[in-house]
Motif scaffolding. Structure first.
Motif, PDB file in Angstrom:
ATOM      1  N   GLU A   1      96.992 -11.075 106.872  1.00 40.06           N
ATOM      2  CA  GLU A   1      96.139 -12.177 106.422  1.00 40.06           C
ATOM      3  C   GLU A   1      94.731 -12.098 106.984  1.00 40.06           C
ATOM      4  O   GLU A   1      93.913 -12.990 106.755  1.00 40.06           O
ATOM      5  CB  GLU A   1      96.776 -13.512 106.830  1.00 40.06           C
ATOM      6  CG  GLU A   1      98.101 -13.789 106.122  1.00 40.06           C
ATOM      7  CD  GLU A   1      98.801 -15.037 106.633  1.00 40.06           C
ATOM      8  OE1 GLU A   1      98.335 -15.605 107.662  1.00 40.06           O
ATOM      9  OE2 GLU A   1      99.792 -15.455 106.012  1.00 40.06           O
ATOM     10  N   LYS A   2      94.452 -11.018 107.726  1.00 39.69           N
ATOM     11  CA  LYS A   2      93.138 -10.751 108.299  1.00 39.69           C
ATOM     12  C   LYS A   2      92.702 -11.832 109.291  1.00 39.69           C
ATOM     13  O   LYS A   2      91.512 -12.070 109.499  1.00 39.69           O
ATOM     14  CB  LYS A   2      92.089 -10.561 107.194  1.00 39.69           C
ATOM     15  CG  LYS A   2      92.448  -9.433 106.238  1.00 39.69           C
ATOM     16  CD  LYS A   2      91.341  -9.113 105.287  1.00 39.69           C
ATOM     17  CE  LYS A   2      91.752  -8.057 104.250  1.00 39.69           C
ATOM     18  NZ  LYS A   2      92.273  -6.828 104.841  1.00 39.69           N
ATOM     19  N   ARG A   3      93.667 -12.471 109.943  1.00 38.73           N
ATOM     20  CA  ARG A   3      93.358 -13.403 111.030  1.00 38.73           C
ATOM     21  C   ARG A   3      93.172 -12.649 112.335  1.00 38.73           C
ATOM     22  O   ARG A   3      92.502 -13.139 113.252  1.00 38.73           O
ATOM     23  CB  ARG A   3      94.457 -14.462 111.154  1.00 38.73           C
ATOM     24  CG  ARG A   3      94.455 -15.461 110.014  1.00 38.73           C
ATOM     25  CD  ARG A   3      95.471 -16.572 110.208  1.00 38.73           C
ATOM     26  NE  ARG A   3      96.836 -16.081 110.040  1.00 38.73           N
ATOM     27  CZ  ARG A   3      97.792 -16.188 110.950  1.00 38.73           C
ATOM     28  NH1 ARG A   3      97.526 -16.731 112.137  1.00 38.73           N
ATOM     29  NH2 ARG A   3      99.004 -15.751 110.715  1.00 38.73           N
TER      30      ARG A   3
ATOM     31  N   LYS B   1     101.944 -10.566 110.286  1.00 39.77           N
ATOM     32  CA  LYS B   1     101.477 -11.530 109.291  1.00 39.77           C
ATOM     33  C   LYS B   1      99.999 -11.843 109.503  1.00 39.77           C
ATOM     34  O   LYS B   1      99.217 -11.911 108.542  1.00 39.77           O
ATOM     35  CB  LYS B   1     102.314 -12.815 109.375  1.00 39.77           C
ATOM     36  CG  LYS B   1     102.036 -13.854 108.291  1.00 39.77           C
ATOM     37  CD  LYS B   1     103.050 -14.987 108.379  1.00 39.77           C
ATOM     38  CE  LYS B   1     102.916 -15.956 107.219  1.00 39.77           C
ATOM     39  NZ  LYS B   1     101.700 -16.798 107.356  1.00 39.77           N
TER      40      LYS B   1
END
Length: 334
Positions: free
Chosen positions: A265-267, A261
């Motif tokens: 979400e590019k976290r 996830k």
């Protein structure tokens, strides 16, 4: 026709280069029949990261087209690129960005999924609890893997043991190595440590040495059954804001679902998050190859990626890649 997916299946790497049972059968002429579907051969080689899901996709494709034979081997992204450019295989599995000279030689990329390279450490490290709480910054990791400024663990943090750091890197031309190095603004050749061939080998080396550090693809760090890190190996959390601790929004490594996830979400930063790619030669593309790649890009097949440790493409990206594939076929007709 909907194919029932075998959930959480994992392939054992008993050999470095493996092939399906049908791979050694004589080649057959490519064709299509409405009753039995496609006939022909598809040869694939390359990145360890993509090998497991490609084998599963090939088995599902064969259920629809039983007269198609696959030859699939894992030998690293560099081998995949080399093999496809020299016409040794139809599809190269690549887990890094293509180099300009590879594109100039005819490499045509179709992105197929996403995943990430993770820093790894032995779960029995004497300071594992502290490492989990503080994480490592990008600079600290660069000082381990590139600059070699840290020779002992307590060079990083005086609270760590005064023992040598055992650094493991990839010895083969690998997408994981290239991507990990790119996180530091470097090339794979700039990584320093004991060279190990392949993702399975590097993961095993870290598992055997309590004072070791390395990196690897998601599928060699996490157990797909439990969705926790595998026995004797765990992740190094990235201290992204360099404040000396892993904050709540940086703490997503405890479960595979939370990690994927974070990637979606590019976290989790890119690199070391990355595209996974099928590379073909545009001038060698056939309807059978296009049909298999389209099958892998199908929304249902993409839906199986998460449970197998990958991140599916979003609809916009998936449609872009399907259009690239169609464009290649149209070019062949002219």
């Amino acid at each position: 026709m909907i194919i029932e997916k075998r959930r959480y299946k994992w392939l054992k790497y008993s050999v470095l280069i493996a092939c399906l049972s049908t791979a050694c059968a004589p080649k057959v002429k490519e064709g299509y029949d409405e009753a039995t579907g496609y006939t022909g051969n598809i040869s694939i080689s390359g990145a360890f990261a993509l090998y497991p899901i490609v084998v599963l996709w090939s088995e599902d494709f064969k259920a629809l087209h039983p007269n198609v034979r696959f030859n699939i081997s894992a030998g690293g992204a560099g081998k995949g690129i080399s093999d496809v450019l020299t016409n040794m295989v139809d599809i190269g599995l690549v887990s890094r960005d293509l180099h300009p000279q590879e594109v100039e030689k005819g490499a045509y990329p179709i992105h197929i999924a996403n995943d990430a390279v993770l820093g790894t450490i032995n779960s029995k490290h004497p300071n594992i609890d502290l490492i989990k709480k503080r994480g490592f910054t990008q600079e600290e990791l660069a000082n381990i893997f590139v600059h070699q400024r840290y020779k002992y663990w307590n060079d990083i943090d005086t609270r760590f043991v005064k023992e040598p750091i055992e650094v493991y890197v990839r010895s083969d031309a690998a997408g994981a190595g290239e991507t990990w190095a790119k996180y530091f603004g470097e090339r794979q050749e700039d990584l320093k440590g004991i060279g190990i061939f392949g993702d399975p080998g590097l993961a095993q080396a870290v598992k055997e040495k309590p004072l070791s550090i390395g990196f690897g693809n998601i599928n060699f760090v996490y157990d797909l059954q439990t969705k926790k890190t595998a026995e004797h190996i765990t992740t190094i959390p990235l201290d992204l804001n360099a404040n000396g601790r892993i904050d709540e929004d940086e703490d997503f490594y405890g479960h595979l679902d939370s990690l994927t996830k974070a990637i979606a979400e590019k976290r989790y930063p890119s690199p070391p998050a990355r595209d996974l790619t099928f590379v073909i030669r545009k001038d060698k593309q056939t309807k059978l190859i296009a049909a298999f790649i389209s099958f892998a890009l199908d929304k249902q097949q993409q839906g199986y990626l998460l449970e197998n440790g990958y991140v599916p493409l979003n609809d916009e990206t998936r449609n872009t890649e399907l259009n690239k594939l169609s464009s290649g076929l149209e070019t062949d007709k002219r």
